[in-house]
Design a protein around this motif. Structure first.
Motif, mmCIF file in Angstrom:
data_model
loop_
_atom_site.group_PDB
_atom_site.id
_atom_site.type_symbol
_atom_site.label_atom_id
_atom_site.label_comp_id
_atom_site.label_asym_id
_atom_site.label_seq_id
_atom_site.Cartn_x
_atom_site.Cartn_y
_atom_site.Cartn_z
ATOM 1 N N ILE A 42 -42.097 -41.730 -11.785
ATOM 2 C CA ILE A 42 -41.856 -43.018 -12.443
ATOM 3 C C ILE A 42 -40.438 -43.070 -13.006
ATOM 4 O O ILE A 42 -39.711 -44.054 -12.825
ATOM 5 C CB ILE A 42 -42.894 -43.253 -13.563
ATOM 6 C CG1 ILE A 42 -44.296 -43.387 -12.958
ATOM 7 C CG2 ILE A 42 -42.543 -44.501 -14.365
ATOM 8 C CD1 ILE A 42 -45.407 -43.497 -13.980
ATOM 9 N N VAL A 43 -40.041 -41.987 -13.668
ATOM 10 C CA VAL A 43 -38.689 -41.923 -14.245
ATOM 11 C C VAL A 43 -37.630 -41.998 -13.145
ATOM 12 O O VAL A 43 -36.635 -42.725 -13.267
ATOM 13 C CB VAL A 43 -38.520 -40.627 -15.071
ATOM 14 C CG1 VAL A 43 -37.065 -40.425 -15.471
ATOM 15 C CG2 VAL A 43 -39.400 -40.670 -16.313
ATOM 16 N N ALA A 44 -37.853 -41.253 -12.059
ATOM 17 C CA ALA A 44 -36.886 -41.244 -10.955
ATOM 18 C C ALA A 44 -36.731 -42.638 -10.351
ATOM 19 O O ALA A 44 -35.614 -43.065 -10.029
ATOM 20 C CB ALA A 44 -37.328 -40.251 -9.883
ATOM 21 N N GLY A 45 -37.838 -43.344 -10.199
ATOM 22 C CA GLY A 45 -37.775 -44.694 -9.647
ATOM 23 C C GLY A 45 -36.936 -45.629 -10.502
ATOM 24 O O GLY A 45 -36.119 -46.402 -9.992
ATOM 25 N N HIS A 46 -37.111 -45.548 -11.809
ATOM 26 C CA HIS A 46 -36.351 -46.417 -12.706
ATOM 27 C C HIS A 46 -34.882 -46.001 -12.775
ATOM 28 O O HIS A 46 -33.989 -46.858 -12.801
ATOM 29 C CB HIS A 46 -36.975 -46.407 -14.103
ATOM 30 C CG HIS A 46 -38.214 -47.244 -14.214
ATOM 31 N ND1 HIS A 46 -39.465 -46.780 -13.826
ATOM 32 C CD2 HIS A 46 -38.399 -48.525 -14.637
ATOM 33 C CE1 HIS A 46 -40.359 -47.733 -14.024
ATOM 34 N NE2 HIS A 46 -39.742 -48.796 -14.510
ATOM 35 N N LEU A 47 -34.618 -44.698 -12.799
ATOM 36 C CA LEU A 47 -33.229 -44.239 -12.851
ATOM 37 C C LEU A 47 -32.467 -44.595 -11.578
ATOM 38 O O LEU A 47 -31.267 -44.869 -11.613
ATOM 39 C CB LEU A 47 -33.181 -42.720 -13.072
ATOM 40 C CG LEU A 47 -33.602 -42.212 -14.456
ATOM 41 C CD1 LEU A 47 -33.542 -40.691 -14.495
ATOM 42 C CD2 LEU A 47 -32.706 -42.801 -15.547
ATOM 43 N N ALA A 48 -33.178 -44.584 -10.453
ATOM 44 C CA ALA A 48 -32.533 -44.893 -9.173
ATOM 45 C C ALA A 48 -32.432 -46.398 -8.923
ATOM 46 O O ALA A 48 -31.796 -46.829 -7.962
ATOM 47 C CB ALA A 48 -33.308 -44.240 -8.032
ATOM 48 N N GLY A 49 -33.064 -47.182 -9.785
ATOM 49 C CA GLY A 49 -33.039 -48.629 -9.593
ATOM 50 C C GLY A 49 -34.031 -49.113 -8.561
ATOM 51 O O GLY A 49 -33.859 -50.199 -7.993
ATOM 52 N N SER A 50 -35.080 -48.322 -8.313
ATOM 53 C CA SER A 50 -36.092 -48.736 -7.333
ATOM 54 C C SER A 50 -37.503 -48.491 -7.866
ATOM 55 O O SER A 50 -38.274 -47.734 -7.280
ATOM 56 C CB SER A 50 -35.903 -47.979 -6.020
ATOM 57 O OG SER A 50 -36.056 -46.576 -6.238
#
Length: 226
Positions: A42-50
């Motif tokens: 979840i964190v990776a998705g938000h940090l990557a903008g996706s």
């Protein structure tokens, strides 16, 4: 005059976690890995903008926890990977490494331990991780999984070798053996999140490039028709 040195008191939560590790090691590691993997995705998705697209009104259940799970299907799959594959595998590999070097504290032994971790353990773990991520992201054949592994293996390994060497050196110098598991779990999740963010950004860039190319070709066709 003698001075009494008081032993350091562990954080109560950490003490309970270590006690659980001692009595139920695999279950504790698997549960930890599942929760952290879910959060990491979840964190990776938000940090990557996706981040995952929001649920439609028809898809919503009205129960926030269920809606969160429905919206984050990839995170659920990654949690399953963490519980059933990553944690048991990491437990086994780390146990083997610690048993091989048990009681060996010389500088030579520490260097050999780092080398063994980098040469044998890291490639196994990262190969499995890359393959699992390929499946989670939609790879539906061995050829597709192999292609994803081939594209990602060496960049991921170069990053992993740096992180693994530094974290192993830190663990050897300043951590008691019983603290290695939570330490390496934290390092692993952090590194995995970083790798995941970079992969998502790369995928976004490729999609944007493909979309721009398609739009340019469409404009060319329209211009020729005119």
């Amino acid at each position: 005059m003698s001075v009494t040195v008081q032993p350091k008191q562990l954080n109560p939560l950490l003490a309970k976690y270590l006690a659980s590790l001692a009595t139920r090691p695999i279950l504790t590691k698997s549960s930890t890995s599942a929760v952290l993997s879910f959060i990491s995705e979840i964190v990776a998705g938000h940090l990557a903008g996706s981040p995952p697209p929001p649920l439609s009104a028809k898809q919503r259940t009205g129960i926030p926890p269920l809606d969160l799970l429905k919206q984050n299907q990839k995170a659920l799959k990654l949690a399953a990977y963490g519980f059933f594959i990553s944690a048991p595998m990491g437990h086994t590999l780390l146990n083997i490494l610690q048993k091989v070097f048990a009681g060996k504290t010389s500088a030579r032994a520490k260097i050999l331990m780092i080398l063994c971790s980098n040469i044998f353990i890291s490639p196994i773990q990262q190969s499995v991780y890359i393959s699992a991520m390929a499946v989670i992201n939609g790879a539906d054949s061995l050829a597709a999984v192999y292609k994803a592994w081939k594209m990602s293996f060496w960049p991921v390994m170069r990053f992993t070798w740096v992180v693994s060497t530094l974290s192993m050196a830190i663990a050897q110098r300043g951590l008691a053996p019983e603290l290695w598991v939570p330490f390496f779990t934290t390092v692993g999740v952090t590194a995995g999140t970083y790798v995941n963010v970079q992969a998502k950004k790369k995928a976004l860039a490729l999609r944007a490039k493909a979309q721009a190319k398609a739009e340019a070709e469409k404009k060319d066709v329209v211009a020729k028709d005119d």
